[in-house]
Design a protein around this motif. Sequence first.
Motif, mmCIF file in Angstrom:
data_model
loop_
_atom_site.group_PDB
_atom_site.id
_atom_site.type_symbol
_atom_site.label_atom_id
_atom_site.label_comp_id
_atom_site.label_asym_id
_atom_site.label_seq_id
_atom_site.Cartn_x
_atom_site.Cartn_y
_atom_site.Cartn_z
ATOM 1 N N GLU A 148 12.172 -13.179 -6.258
ATOM 2 C CA GLU A 148 12.328 -13.259 -7.554
ATOM 3 C C GLU A 148 10.146 -13.551 -7.639
ATOM 4 N N LEU A 149 9.944 -14.831 -6.815
ATOM 5 C CA LEU A 149 8.688 -15.327 -6.744
ATOM 6 C C LEU A 149 7.300 -14.068 -6.296
ATOM 7 N N ILE A 150 7.892 -13.059 -5.322
ATOM 8 C CA ILE A 150 6.975 -12.046 -4.855
ATOM 9 C C ILE A 150 7.281 -11.213 -5.987
ATOM 10 N N SER A 151 8.289 -10.985 -6.398
ATOM 11 C CA SER A 151 8.261 -9.995 -7.538
ATOM 12 C C SER A 151 7.472 -9.794 -8.899
ATOM 13 N N GLY A 152 7.264 -11.218 -9.188
ATOM 14 C CA GLY A 152 6.567 -11.987 -10.519
ATOM 15 C C GLY A 152 5.691 -11.897 -9.807
ATOM 16 N N ILE A 153 5.163 -12.003 -8.848
ATOM 17 C CA ILE A 153 3.386 -11.958 -8.386
ATOM 18 C C ILE A 153 3.102 -10.455 -8.310
ATOM 19 N N TRP A 154 3.981 -9.396 -8.082
ATOM 20 C CA TRP A 154 3.283 -9.023 -8.001
ATOM 21 C C TRP A 154 3.374 -7.741 -9.301
ATOM 22 N N TYR A 155 4.037 -8.372 -10.033
ATOM 23 C CA TYR A 155 3.867 -8.447 -11.669
ATOM 24 C C TYR A 155 2.820 -7.889 -12.493
ATOM 25 N N ALA A 156 2.347 -8.923 -12.277
ATOM 26 C CA ALA A 156 1.026 -9.903 -13.008
ATOM 27 C C ALA A 156 -0.132 -9.403 -12.179
ATOM 28 N N ALA A 157 0.467 -9.445 -10.895
ATOM 29 C CA ALA A 157 -0.734 -9.009 -10.379
ATOM 30 C C ALA A 157 -2.002 -7.288 -10.378
ATOM 31 N N LYS A 158 -0.297 -6.438 -10.678
ATOM 32 C CA LYS A 158 -0.978 -5.322 -10.703
ATOM 33 C C LYS A 158 -2.260 -4.563 -11.375
ATOM 34 N N ARG A 159 -2.676 -4.882 -12.508
ATOM 35 C CA ARG A 159 -3.935 -5.059 -13.299
ATOM 36 C C ARG A 159 -4.958 -5.416 -12.535
ATOM 37 N N PRO A 160 -5.215 -6.832 -12.429
ATOM 38 C CA PRO A 160 -5.526 -7.577 -12.518
ATOM 39 C C PRO A 160 -6.512 -7.233 -11.237
ATOM 40 N N LEU A 161 -5.298 -6.099 -9.952
ATOM 41 C CA LEU A 161 -5.985 -6.302 -8.686
ATOM 42 C C LEU A 161 -6.790 -4.748 -8.688
ATOM 43 N N ARG A 162 -6.322 -3.942 -10.217
ATOM 44 C CA ARG A 162 -6.725 -2.611 -10.155
ATOM 45 C C ARG A 162 -8.262 -3.079 -10.851
ATOM 46 N N LYS A 163 -8.362 -3.678 -11.618
ATOM 47 C CA LYS A 163 -9.693 -4.077 -11.851
ATOM 48 C C LYS A 163 -10.413 -4.495 -11.257
ATOM 49 N N ILE A 164 -10.439 -5.545 -10.134
ATOM 50 C CA ILE A 164 -11.129 -5.066 -9.084
ATOM 51 C C ILE A 164 -11.939 -4.459 -7.984
ATOM 52 N N LEU A 165 -10.452 -4.002 -7.775
ATOM 53 C CA LEU A 165 -10.828 -2.847 -7.652
ATOM 54 C C LEU A 165 -12.277 -1.579 -7.914
#
Length: 284
Positions: A148-165
Amino acid sequence: MIVIKIILFILLAVLGIILLVLILPVQAEFSFIGGKLSYKLKYAFINVMDSDGGGLVPKLTKGKKKKSKKKKEDTSGTDGKTEIEAEKDEIKVEIVGEKFDEEKDKTSEEKLTEEKESDKSDEKTDEKTEDKKSEKTKKKKSLGEIFELISGIWYAAKRPLRKILKGFRFTKVYIDFLIANEDAYKCALNYGRVCGVLYNLLAQMSMLFTVKLKTVDVECGFAQEKSRFDAAAKLTFVPMTAVIAGIWFLITYIFRVFLPQKRQAKKQAKKAAGMQKTQPQGGM
């Protein structure tokens, strides 16, 4: 009041400096033309380092190397032991002898304690089996929590990570390849392989990063001996994009993942408590 104003002005000045540092871009220019590699790393308008040996980093490292050489020359003359060091060695020998005598006395005491502990170990075996059962149930619960923790982190980090890239901007991309071979068949095969790898790589890069091409030219050199692989590009990144993405990630994780999970856990705990109350009690 004057002291408070001074502190506020200092804080504003520090925040302004931090914002300026984050807004200024980091640039890296690299090229491989004619078999020679050249690069340059810049922060805003400051040359950090380059392939010619210029920049701030080489200047700072040269000063440190000179100081280290002077220290080595000073310490090279003092190789022999002083009288104080010799006295320290004698004291160490005496201490080692005393420790050896103490260890002999301890061995006899340790044998007695081992016999007592062997009697107690039999009593603890039953307790360990019960602890292992409880640990297995805890591990099953912990694996679900980790997922649950990993899935929650991935859900929250998808768009910010794309912005960084997307913040990594490859501009002035220059590619000029000549695929040469004396055999025409082998030359055509190598040409097709290089084109397939190169254009797929550029397509993947344009999906992840911001890519602006200048020229991309791949030629097939029949009956030629030497191939040519000339390439150059400029990479730019603004550190402020990473800060914005980090704040975005924290907000989405707290309000979209963390708080809803807490509410669900409380609801499940209330339901479990209600079920326990409604269950009939066995035995009179």
